[in-house]
Design a protein around this motif. Structure first.
Motif, short mmCIF file in Angstrom:
data_model
loop_
_atom_site.label_atom_id
_atom_site.label_comp_id
_atom_site.label_asym_id
_atom_site.label_seq_id
_atom_site.Cartn_x
_atom_site.Cartn_y
_atom_site.Cartn_z
N ASP A 2 -14.61 72.19 142.85
CA ASP A 2 -15.69 72.11 141.86
C ASP A 2 -15.14 72.19 140.45
O ASP A 2 -14.20 72.91 140.18
CB ASP A 2 -16.68 73.27 142.05
N SER A 3 -15.78 71.48 139.56
CA SER A 3 -15.44 71.58 138.14
C SER A 3 -16.26 72.70 137.52
O SER A 3 -17.26 73.15 138.08
CB SER A 3 -15.73 70.26 137.44
N ILE A 4 -15.84 73.11 136.35
CA ILE A 4 -16.59 74.14 135.63
C ILE A 4 -18.03 73.67 135.40
O ILE A 4 -18.98 74.44 135.54
CB ILE A 4 -15.89 74.54 134.31
N ARG A 5 -18.21 72.41 135.08
CA ARG A 5 -19.55 71.86 134.84
C ARG A 5 -20.41 71.97 136.11
O ARG A 5 -21.57 72.34 136.06
CB ARG A 5 -19.43 70.40 134.40
N GLU A 6 -19.81 71.67 137.25
CA GLU A 6 -20.53 71.77 138.51
C GLU A 6 -20.89 73.23 138.82
O GLU A 6 -21.99 73.52 139.30
CB GLU A 6 -19.71 71.18 139.65
N ARG A 7 -19.99 74.14 138.52
CA ARG A 7 -20.30 75.57 138.75
C ARG A 7 -21.41 76.05 137.82
O ARG A 7 -22.26 76.85 138.23
CB ARG A 7 -19.03 76.42 138.62
N ASN A 47 -18.65 69.64 125.92
CA ASN A 47 -17.75 70.46 126.72
C ASN A 47 -18.37 71.81 127.03
O ASN A 47 -19.20 72.31 126.27
CB ASN A 47 -16.43 70.67 125.99
N VAL A 48 -17.94 72.39 128.13
CA VAL A 48 -18.37 73.74 128.49
C VAL A 48 -17.44 74.71 127.79
O VAL A 48 -16.24 74.72 128.04
CB VAL A 48 -18.30 73.96 130.02
N SER A 49 -18.00 75.52 126.90
CA SER A 49 -17.18 76.49 126.17
C SER A 49 -17.22 77.85 126.86
O SER A 49 -18.14 78.15 127.63
CB SER A 49 -17.68 76.63 124.73
#
Length: 72
Positions: A2-7, A47-49
């Motif tokens: 999983d990517s951070i975005r998916e999490r 982006n996810v910060s």
């Protein structure tokens, strides 16, 4: 993997599935973000910060920053 975005998506869906929040808008407002910013993060336009993930975890402390941020 999983990517951070998916999490982030999974965490937000979990919050809604468990009726802690009824919408992404409600989550965004509780986080102190404009709902459009949250939408942009989820769709990949922003982006996810680290700050974003910490804010998400702050609205429901049992959410794991470590899991969302790194997958561990």
């Amino acid at each position: 993997m999983d990517s951070i975005r998916e999490r982030v998506r999974q965490a937000m869906e979990w919050l809604k599935d468990n009726r802690l929040f009824n919408s992404n808008r409600a989550i965004a407002e509780k986080m102190g973000y404009n709902p459009s910013v949250v939408s942009q993060v989820i769709t990949g336009k922003s982006n996810v910060s680290e700050r974003f993930v910490k804010s998400l975890c702050s609205i429901y402390p049992p959410l794991s920053f470590e899991w969302i941020w790194s997958g561990n």
